[in-house]
Design an enzyme around this catalytic site. Structure first.
Site, PDB file in Angstrom:
ATOM      1  N   CYS A  48       0.870  -1.175   0.000  1.00 38.61           N
ATOM      2  CA  CYS A  48       0.000   0.000   0.000  1.00 38.61           C
ATOM      3  C   CYS A  48       0.915   1.235   0.000  1.00 38.61           C
ATOM      4  CB  CYS A  48      -0.879  -0.072   1.253  1.00 38.61           C
ATOM      5  SG  CYS A  48      -1.680   1.445   1.754  1.00 38.61           S
ATOM      6  N   HIS A  49       0.393   2.379  -0.423  1.00 36.04           N
ATOM      7  CA  HIS A  49       1.212   3.606  -0.493  1.00 36.04           C
ATOM      8  C   HIS A  49       1.862   3.952   0.849  1.00 36.04           C
ATOM      9  CE1 HIS A  49       0.447   4.859  -4.546  1.00 36.04           C
ATOM     10  NE2 HIS A  49      -0.849   4.647  -4.390  1.00 36.04           N
ATOM     11  N   THR A  50       1.177   3.618   1.936  1.00 37.98           N
ATOM     12  CA  THR A  50       1.699   3.979   3.263  1.00 37.98           C
ATOM     13  C   THR A  50       3.035   3.282   3.540  1.00 37.98           C
ATOM     14  OG1 THR A  50      -0.588   4.146   3.936  1.00 37.98           O
ATOM     15  CG2 THR A  50       1.031   4.200   5.693  1.00 37.98           C
ATOM     16  N   HIS A  70       1.397  -3.972   5.957  1.00 38.28           N
ATOM     17  CA  HIS A  70       0.218  -3.910   6.834  1.00 38.28           C
ATOM     18  C   HIS A  70      -1.059  -4.391   6.164  1.00 38.28           C
ATOM     19  CE1 HIS A  70       0.110  -0.168   4.612  1.00 38.28           C
ATOM     20  NE2 HIS A  70      -1.168  -0.089   4.898  1.00 38.28           N
ATOM     21  N   GLU A  71      -0.998  -4.775   4.887  1.00 41.59           N
ATOM     22  CA  GLU A  71      -2.198  -5.348   4.259  1.00 41.59           C
ATOM     23  C   GLU A  71      -1.891  -6.821   4.090  1.00 41.59           C
ATOM     24  OE1 GLU A  71      -4.174  -2.022   1.287  1.00 41.59           O
ATOM     25  OE2 GLU A  71      -3.583  -3.921   0.446  1.00 41.59           O
ATOM     26  N   CYS A 100      -9.523  -2.171  21.081  1.00 41.72           N
ATOM     27  CA  CYS A 100      -9.236  -2.825  22.363  1.00 41.72           C
ATOM     28  C   CYS A 100     -10.517  -3.322  23.030  1.00 41.72           C
ATOM     29  CB  CYS A 100      -8.487  -1.867  23.288  1.00 41.72           C
ATOM     30  SG  CYS A 100      -9.519  -0.570  24.010  1.00 41.72           S
ATOM     31  N   CYS A 103     -11.909   0.913  25.664  1.00 43.33           N
ATOM     32  CA  CYS A 103     -11.808   2.370  25.806  1.00 43.33           C
ATOM     33  C   CYS A 103     -13.128   3.032  25.404  1.00 43.33           C
ATOM     34  CB  CYS A 103     -10.658   2.905  24.955  1.00 43.33           C
ATOM     35  SG  CYS A 103     -10.989   2.884  23.187  1.00 43.33           S
ATOM     36  N   CYS A 106     -13.981   2.532  21.689  1.00 41.68           N
ATOM     37  CA  CYS A 106     -14.440   1.182  21.359  1.00 41.68           C
ATOM     38  C   CYS A 106     -15.847   0.948  21.906  1.00 41.68           C
ATOM     39  CB  CYS A 106     -13.467   0.145  21.903  1.00 41.68           C
ATOM     40  SG  CYS A 106     -11.927   0.104  20.953  1.00 41.68           S
ATOM     41  N   CYS A 114      -9.884   3.814  18.422  1.00 40.98           N
ATOM     42  CA  CYS A 114      -9.454   3.227  19.702  1.00 40.98           C
ATOM     43  C   CYS A 114      -8.311   4.021  20.344  1.00 40.98           C
ATOM     44  CB  CYS A 114      -9.026   1.784  19.441  1.00 40.98           C
ATOM     45  SG  CYS A 114      -8.317   0.961  20.873  1.00 40.98           S
ATOM     46  N   ARG A 118      -5.076   2.834  18.211  1.00 41.88           N
ATOM     47  CA  ARG A 118      -5.210   3.685  17.028  1.00 41.88           C
ATOM     48  C   ARG A 118      -3.862   3.750  16.298  1.00 41.88           C
ATOM     49  NH1 ARG A 118      -7.156   9.780  18.162  1.00 41.88           N
ATOM     50  NH2 ARG A 118      -8.587   8.583  19.439  1.00 41.88           N
ATOM     51  N   CYS A 178      -6.882  -2.831   4.491  1.00 40.56           N
ATOM     52  CA  CYS A 178      -6.558  -1.393   4.589  1.00 40.56           C
ATOM     53  C   CYS A 178      -7.334  -0.552   3.586  1.00 40.56           C
ATOM     54  CB  CYS A 178      -5.051  -1.179   4.475  1.00 40.56           C
ATOM     55  SG  CYS A 178      -4.569   0.552   4.400  1.00 40.56           S
ATOM     56  N   ARG A 373      -3.212  -3.098  -6.815  1.00 40.96           N
ATOM     57  CA  ARG A 373      -2.635  -3.854  -5.717  1.00 40.96           C
ATOM     58  C   ARG A 373      -1.761  -4.977  -6.258  1.00 40.96           C
ATOM     59  NH1 ARG A 373      -3.140  -0.218  -3.021  1.00 40.96           N
ATOM     60  NH2 ARG A 373      -4.038  -0.021  -0.936  1.00 40.96           N
TER      61      ARG A 373
HETATM   62  P1  NAD Z   1      -3.441   7.044  -5.198  1.00 40.77           P
HETATM   63  O1  NAD Z   1      -2.256   7.936  -5.228  1.00 40.77           O
HETATM   64  O2  NAD Z   1      -3.354   5.701  -5.823  1.00 40.77           O
HETATM   65  O3  NAD Z   1      -4.677   7.784  -5.905  1.00 40.77           O
HETATM   66  C1  NAD Z   1      -4.925   9.141  -5.752  1.00 40.77           C
HETATM   67  C2  NAD Z   1      -5.523   9.674  -7.064  1.00 40.77           C
HETATM   68  O4  NAD Z   1      -5.910  11.037  -6.855  1.00 40.77           O
HETATM   69  C3  NAD Z   1      -4.554   9.665  -8.254  1.00 40.77           C
HETATM   70  O5  NAD Z   1      -5.123   8.979  -9.353  1.00 40.77           O
HETATM   71  C4  NAD Z   1      -4.340  11.162  -8.547  1.00 40.77           C
HETATM   72  O6  NAD Z   1      -4.146  11.411  -9.940  1.00 40.77           O
HETATM   73  C5  NAD Z   1      -5.629  11.770  -8.027  1.00 40.77           C
HETATM   74  N1  NAD Z   1      -5.545  13.185  -7.681  1.00 40.77           N
HETATM   75  C6  NAD Z   1      -4.563  13.831  -7.016  1.00 40.77           C
HETATM   76  N2  NAD Z   1      -4.859  15.132  -6.859  1.00 40.77           N
HETATM   77  C7  NAD Z   1      -6.068  15.316  -7.426  1.00 40.77           C
HETATM   78  C8  NAD Z   1      -6.914  16.451  -7.596  1.00 40.77           C
HETATM   79  N3  NAD Z   1      -6.563  17.661  -7.111  1.00 40.77           N
HETATM   80  N4  NAD Z   1      -8.103  16.268  -8.216  1.00 40.77           N
HETATM   81  C9  NAD Z   1      -8.467  15.061  -8.713  1.00 40.77           C
HETATM   82  N5  NAD Z   1      -7.694  13.958  -8.591  1.00 40.77           N
HETATM   83  C10 NAD Z   1      -6.509  14.082  -7.954  1.00 40.77           C
HETATM   84  O7  NAD Z   1      -3.863   6.943  -3.641  1.00 40.77           O
HETATM   85  P2  NAD Z   1      -4.759   5.860  -2.858  1.00 40.77           P
HETATM   86  O8  NAD Z   1      -3.922   4.732  -2.392  1.00 40.77           O
HETATM   87  O9  NAD Z   1      -5.991   5.567  -3.638  1.00 40.77           O
HETATM   88  O10 NAD Z   1      -5.128   6.728  -1.547  1.00 40.77           O
HETATM   89  C11 NAD Z   1      -5.923   7.900  -1.665  1.00 40.77           C
HETATM   90  C12 NAD Z   1      -5.838   8.727  -0.386  1.00 40.77           C
HETATM   91  O11 NAD Z   1      -6.454   8.040   0.702  1.00 40.77           O
HETATM   92  C13 NAD Z   1      -4.409   9.045   0.068  1.00 40.77           C
HETATM   93  O12 NAD Z   1      -4.342  10.387   0.497  1.00 40.77           O
HETATM   94  C14 NAD Z   1      -4.230   8.108   1.255  1.00 40.77           C
HETATM   95  O13 NAD Z   1      -3.259   8.596   2.150  1.00 40.77           O
HETATM   96  C15 NAD Z   1      -5.614   8.139   1.839  1.00 40.77           C
HETATM   97  N6  NAD Z   1      -5.958   7.070   2.803  1.00 40.77           N
HETATM   98  C16 NAD Z   1      -6.737   7.441   3.866  1.00 40.77           C
HETATM   99  C17 NAD Z   1      -7.163   6.505   4.796  1.00 40.77           C
HETATM  100  C18 NAD Z   1      -8.084   6.926   5.932  1.00 40.77           C
HETATM  101  O14 NAD Z   1      -8.350   6.104   6.799  1.00 40.77           O
HETATM  102  N7  NAD Z   1      -8.618   8.155   5.945  1.00 40.77           N
HETATM  103  C19 NAD Z   1      -6.734   5.160   4.661  1.00 40.77           C
HETATM  104  C20 NAD Z   1      -5.946   4.799   3.532  1.00 40.77           C
HETATM  105  C21 NAD Z   1      -5.565   5.773   2.615  1.00 40.77           C
HETATM  106 ZN    ZN Z   2     -10.147   0.919  22.220  1.00 44.89          ZN
END
Ligand code: NAD
Ligand code: ZN
Length: 380
Positions: A48-50, A70-71, A100, A103, A106, A114, A118, A178, A373
Site C-alpha cells: 500500500c502507499h503507506t 500492513h495489508e 481494544c 476504551c 471502542c 481506539c 489507534r 486497509c 494492488r
Molecule cells: P493514489 O495515489 O493511488 O490515488 C490518488 C488519485 O488522486 C490519483 O489517481 C491522482 O491522480 C488523483 N488526484 C490527485 N490530486 C487530485 C486532484 N486535485 N483532483 C483530482 N484527482 C486528484 O492513492 P490511494 O492509495 O488511492 O489513496 C488515496 C488517499 O487516501 C491518500 O491520500 C491516502 O493517504 C488516503 N488514505 C486514507 C485513509 C483513511 O483512513 N482516511 C486510509 C488509507 C488511505
Molecule cells: Zn479501544
C-alpha cells in the site's frame, strides 16, 4: 503448529535497512507472543502507499531497520497469555489500527478510533514491554503499524487482528485489511448514498475505486469519477463510474462543472486524493439542502481547508473518516462476507502478484504508478 508455541521461530523477513533502499530478505528470529499478543503465519501480503511513504522516509522521523507491511492475511500460529478470542489455526487479517474493546471509543457505537491501538506510525515496538519481537543475531528490528507483514511470521496485539471466515481465500481478501475497506466504508458507512442518487468520487486510485464500488453497491445511478490523470478513467468503468471529469480540461472550477452536470450538485461526494484543493471541490460540489461530502485523503502537514461558511448554512454537510468507520475486529469480518456472498468484487483490485523473493518488484510497480494492488505470495 503447536510444536513452535512458546519458542523463537527463525524465518524469512524483508528488512528495510535504510530509507529508499531495496528491502533485503534476511533470516530473523521472531519471539513468542506476550500478554494479549498473537503470532501469525503470513500467507499473503500486499503493498500500500503507506508502506512506500514510510520506507522513503522523506517527511517523518526515519526508523530503521524496520519490517514494513500492513495489508495481509494469515493463520494464527500461537497466542500469548490473556488471549481468549483467537486460537491457533484461525484465519485472520492483521490491521494497522486496532480495537481494544475497552476504551471510550471502542465502547461508542459511533467511533473506531481506539485510544489504545489507534494507528501510530512512530511506534516500532510492542505495547506490552516496549520491545520488538523481531531480532537478527539478537539485535532488534523495528515493527511497523503493529503489523509488519513482510515477514513469514509476525506478532500483533490481539486487538489489531480480525478473525474472518475460515473459507475466505487469503490471496484475495488480504487486500481488505486497509485501503479497499477504507474507500468502501467511506461510501457505505459515512456518505451513505440512497438508491438512485448521484455520487462524485475524487481520486481514482485503489481507495477511490473502492469508494466507487461502494456507490455501485448502494445503487447510485450516476457515479462521477474525478481525476487529474485521464488514464485512470478506463479502469474506473469496472468500478461503476459512469461519468468522468478531469479538472484540467476545464477553465472553471470542477465544482461548477459538476453542478452543471447534475442540476445543482451531486447528492454525495467522497474525496480520496489527499489534495486540499480536491477536498474543497468535493465539499462545494454537493447539492445544497442535503449534500454530504466525505474526506478520506491524508493532506499535507500545513494544509488548511477554506470555504465560505454559507456553504454550510445552505445545508451541505462535511465529514471525514478513518478506515471507513469500520471497527477492525467487529466489522471487518462482515466486509469479507460481502466478498464471500459475491456482493463485493475484490479480484479487480488485484492487478499484480509476485513471490516474496521478488518483493522489491512490488515497490517498483507502485513507484511507476502502475496497477492497484500487488499481492506478495509468502510461500513460493
Ligand atoms: P493514489 O495515489 O493511488 O490515488 C490518488 C488519485 O488522486 C490519483 O489517481 C491522482 O491522480 C488523483 N488526484 C490527485 N490530486 C487530485 C486532484 N486535485 N483532483 C483530482 N484527482 C486528484 O492513492 P490511494 O492509495 O488511492 O489513496 C488515496 C488517499 O487516501 C491518500 O491520500 C491516502 O493517504 C488516503 N488514505 C486514507 C485513509 C483513511 O483512513 N482516511 C486510509 C488509507 C488511505
Ligand atoms: Zn479501544
Amino acid at each position: 503448529m503447536s510444536s513452535t508455541k512458546g519458542q523463537v521461530i527463525r524465518c524469512k523477513a524483508a528488512v528495510a535497512w535504510e530509507a529508499g533502499k531495496p528491502l533485503v530478505i534476511e533470516e530473523v528470529e521472531v519471539a513468542p507472543p506476550q500478554e494479549n499478543e498473537v503470532r501469525i503465519k503470513i500467507l499473503f501480503t500486499s503493498l500500500c502507499h503507506t508502506d512506500v511513504y514510510f520506507w522513503e522516509a522523506k517527511g517523518q522521523t526515519p526508523m530503521f531497520p524496520r519490517i514494513y507491511g500492513h495489508e495481509a492475511g494469515g493463520i494464527v500460529e500461537s497466542v500469548g497469555p490473556g488471549v481468549t478470542d483467537l486460537a491457533p489455526g484461525d484465519k485472520v487479517l492483521p490491521v494497522f489500527t486496532g480495537e481494544c474493546r475497552e476504551c471510550r471509543h471502542c465502547k461508542s457505537e459511533e467511533s473506531n478510533m481506539c485510544d489504545l491501538l489507534r494507528i501510530n506510525t512512530d511506534r516500532g515496538v510492542m505495547l506490552a514491554d516496549g520491545k520488538s519481537r523481531f531480532t537478527i543475531d539478537g539485535n532488534p528490528i523495528y515493527h511497523f503499524l503493529g503489523t509488519s507483514t513482510f515477514s513469514e511470521y509476525t506478532v500483533c496485539h490481539v486487538g489489531s487482528v480480525a478473525k474472518i471466515n475460515p473459507d475466505a481465500p487469503l490471496d484475495k481478501v488480504c487486500v481488505l485489511s486497509c485501503g479497499i475497506s477504507t474507500g468502501l466504508g467511506a461510501t457505505l458507512n459515512v456518505a451513505k448514498p440512497k438508491k438512485g442518487q448521484s455520487v462524485a468520487i475524487f481520486g481514482l486510485g485503489a481507495v477511490g475505486l473502492a469508494a466507487a464500488e461502494g456507490a455501485r453497491l448502494s445503487g447510485a445511478s450516476k457515479i462521477i469519477g474525478v481525476d487529474l490523470n485521464t488514464s485512470r478513467f478506463e479502469q474506473a468503468k469496472n468500478f461503476g463510474c459512469t461519468d468522468f471529469v478531469n479538472p484540467k480540461d476545464h477553465d472553471k472550477p470542477v465544482q461548477q462543472v459538476i453542478a452543471e452536470m447534475t442540476g445543482g450538485g451531486v447528492d454525495r461526494s467522497v474525496e480520496c486524493t489527499g489534495s486540499v484543493q480536491a477536498m474543497i471541490s468535493a465539499f462545494e460540489c454537493v447539492h445544497d439542502g442535503w449534500g454530504v461530502a466525505v474526506l478520506v485523503g491524508v493532506p499535507n502537514k500545513d494544509d488548511a481547508f477554506k470555504t465560505h461558511p454559507v456553504n454550510f448554512l445552505n445545508e451541505r454537510t462535511l465529514k471525514g473518516t478513518f478506515f471507513g468507520n469500520y471497527k477492525p475486529r467487529t466489522d471487518l469480518p462482515s466486509v469479507v462476507e460481502k466478498y464471500m456472498n459475491k456482493e463485493l468484487e475484490v479480484e479487480k483490485f488485484i492487478t499484480h502478484s509476485v513471490p516474496f523473493s521478488e518483493i522489491n518488484k512490488a515497490f517498483e510497480i507502485m513507484l511507476r504508478g502502475e496497477g492497484l494492488r500487488c499481492i506478495i505470495r509468502m510461500e513460493d
